[in-house]
Design a protein around this motif. Structure first.
Motif, short mmCIF file in Angstrom:
data_model
loop_
_atom_site.label_atom_id
_atom_site.label_comp_id
_atom_site.label_asym_id
_atom_site.label_seq_id
_atom_site.Cartn_x
_atom_site.Cartn_y
_atom_site.Cartn_z
N ILE A 69 0.88 -1.17 0.00
CA ILE A 69 0.00 0.00 0.00
C ILE A 69 0.91 1.22 0.00
O ILE A 69 1.71 1.39 0.92
CB ILE A 69 -0.93 0.01 1.22
N GLU A 70 0.82 2.02 -1.05
CA GLU A 70 1.72 3.15 -1.22
C GLU A 70 0.93 4.45 -1.37
O GLU A 70 0.40 4.72 -2.44
CB GLU A 70 2.58 2.93 -2.45
N PRO A 71 0.86 5.26 -0.32
CA PRO A 71 0.20 6.56 -0.45
C PRO A 71 1.16 7.61 -1.02
O PRO A 71 2.36 7.57 -0.76
CB PRO A 71 -0.18 6.90 0.98
N MET A 72 0.61 8.51 -1.83
CA MET A 72 1.39 9.59 -2.43
C MET A 72 0.54 10.85 -2.39
O MET A 72 -0.68 10.78 -2.53
CB MET A 72 1.71 9.26 -3.88
N THR A 73 1.18 11.99 -2.18
CA THR A 73 0.46 13.25 -2.18
C THR A 73 1.10 14.23 -3.14
O THR A 73 2.27 14.11 -3.49
CB THR A 73 0.46 13.90 -0.78
N CYS A 74 0.32 15.18 -3.56
CA CYS A 74 0.83 16.31 -4.33
C CYS A 74 -0.10 17.49 -4.12
O CYS A 74 -1.28 17.32 -3.82
CB CYS A 74 0.99 15.97 -5.81
N LEU A 113 -1.93 -7.59 -9.59
CA LEU A 113 -2.94 -6.58 -9.87
C LEU A 113 -2.63 -5.31 -9.08
O LEU A 113 -2.15 -5.37 -7.95
CB LEU A 113 -4.33 -7.08 -9.49
N VAL A 114 -2.93 -4.18 -9.69
CA VAL A 114 -2.69 -2.89 -9.06
C VAL A 114 -4.00 -2.10 -9.10
O VAL A 114 -4.65 -2.02 -10.14
CB VAL A 114 -1.58 -2.10 -9.79
N GLY A 115 -4.35 -1.53 -7.96
CA GLY A 115 -5.53 -0.68 -7.89
C GLY A 115 -5.12 0.69 -7.38
O GLY A 115 -4.14 0.83 -6.64
N TRP A 116 -5.85 1.71 -7.79
CA TRP A 116 -5.56 3.08 -7.38
C TRP A 116 -6.79 3.69 -6.74
O TRP A 116 -7.91 3.46 -7.17
CB TRP A 116 -5.18 3.92 -8.60
N GLY A 117 -6.55 4.48 -5.72
CA GLY A 117 -7.60 5.27 -5.10
C GLY A 117 -7.14 6.72 -5.08
O GLY A 117 -5.93 7.00 -5.09
N ALA A 118 -8.07 7.63 -5.07
CA ALA A 118 -7.73 9.05 -5.04
C ALA A 118 -8.70 9.81 -4.16
O ALA A 118 -9.86 9.42 -4.01
CB ALA A 118 -7.75 9.62 -6.45
N GLY A 119 -8.20 10.87 -3.58
CA GLY A 119 -9.04 11.73 -2.76
C GLY A 119 -8.32 13.04 -2.54
O GLY A 119 -7.24 13.27 -3.09
N PHE A 120 -8.93 13.91 -1.76
CA PHE A 120 -8.27 15.16 -1.45
C PHE A 120 -8.55 15.55 -0.01
O PHE A 120 -9.48 15.05 0.61
CB PHE A 120 -8.72 16.28 -2.40
N ALA A 121 -7.72 16.40 0.50
CA ALA A 121 -7.88 16.90 1.86
C ALA A 121 -7.36 18.33 1.90
O ALA A 121 -6.48 18.70 1.14
CB ALA A 121 -7.10 16.03 2.84
N TRP A 125 -3.84 16.58 -3.03
CA TRP A 125 -4.35 15.35 -3.62
C TRP A 125 -3.67 14.17 -2.94
O TRP A 125 -2.49 14.21 -2.65
CB TRP A 125 -4.09 15.29 -5.11
N LEU A 126 -4.43 13.13 -2.67
CA LEU A 126 -3.91 11.90 -2.08
C LEU A 126 -4.21 10.77 -3.05
O LEU A 126 -5.36 10.57 -3.45
CB LEU A 126 -4.57 11.62 -0.73
N ALA A 183 -1.39 10.51 4.32
CA ALA A 183 -0.42 9.59 3.71
C ALA A 183 0.42 8.91 4.79
O ALA A 183 0.68 7.70 4.71
CB ALA A 183 0.49 10.33 2.73
N ALA A 184 0.82 9.66 5.82
CA ALA A 184 1.60 9.07 6.91
C ALA A 184 0.78 8.03 7.67
O ALA A 184 1.29 6.97 8.04
CB ALA A 184 2.08 10.17 7.87
N ALA A 185 -0.51 8.32 7.89
CA ALA A 185 -1.38 7.36 8.58
C ALA A 185 -1.53 6.08 7.75
O ALA A 185 -1.49 4.97 8.30
CB ALA A 185 -2.75 7.98 8.85
N LEU A 186 -1.69 6.22 6.44
CA LEU A 186 -1.79 5.04 5.58
C LEU A 186 -0.49 4.25 5.57
O LEU A 186 -0.50 3.02 5.58
CB LEU A 186 -2.18 5.44 4.17
N SER A 187 0.63 4.95 5.56
CA SER A 187 1.93 4.26 5.61
C SER A 187 2.07 3.48 6.91
O SER A 187 2.59 2.37 6.93
CB SER A 187 3.08 5.26 5.48
N HIS A 188 1.60 4.07 7.99
CA HIS A 188 1.64 3.40 9.30
C HIS A 188 0.72 2.18 9.32
O HIS A 188 1.05 1.16 9.92
CB HIS A 188 1.24 4.40 10.38
N ALA A 189 -0.42 2.27 8.65
CA ALA A 189 -1.40 1.17 8.64
C ALA A 189 -1.04 0.09 7.63
O ALA A 189 -1.53 -1.04 7.74
CB ALA A 189 -2.78 1.72 8.32
#
Length: 83
Positions: free
Chosen positions: A6-11, A31-39, A20-21, A47-53
């Motif tokens: 699980i690799e979160p990325m922001t810009c 298989l690779v899946g992508w999710g997107a959102g914003f904050a 953008w997340l 992203a740090a929380a997802l990396s921790h999880a």
């Protein structure tokens, strides 16, 4: 099929503090899946929380959302997770 990464990325979106997340989820079957959102101003924290999880979710069955949700709500432990 199991989650292997699980690799979160922001810009910065360039829209007044909106980050953008993007989240890339990879499985053992390739298989690779992508999710997107914003904050607003919190993309790096999410992203740090997802990396921790990620270690908690890696190795899990991607269809078993009932297992990952309670585990993450309980601070990354399995206490109280549905069996």
């Amino acid at each position: 099929m199991k989650i292997t990464a699980i690799e979160p990325m922001t810009c910065n979106s360039g829209i007044g503090g909106r980050d953008w997340l993007f989240v890339k989820v990879t499985t053992d079957e390739g298989l690779v899946g992508w999710g997107a959102g914003f904050a607003w101003h919190t993309g790096s924290e999410l992203a740090a929380a997802l990396s921790h999880a990620a270690p908690e979710l890696a190795g899990g069955d991607h269809r078993r959302r009932d297992r990952s949700g309670p585990s993450l709500r309980n601070g990354g432990t399995d206490a109280g997770a549905a069996r």
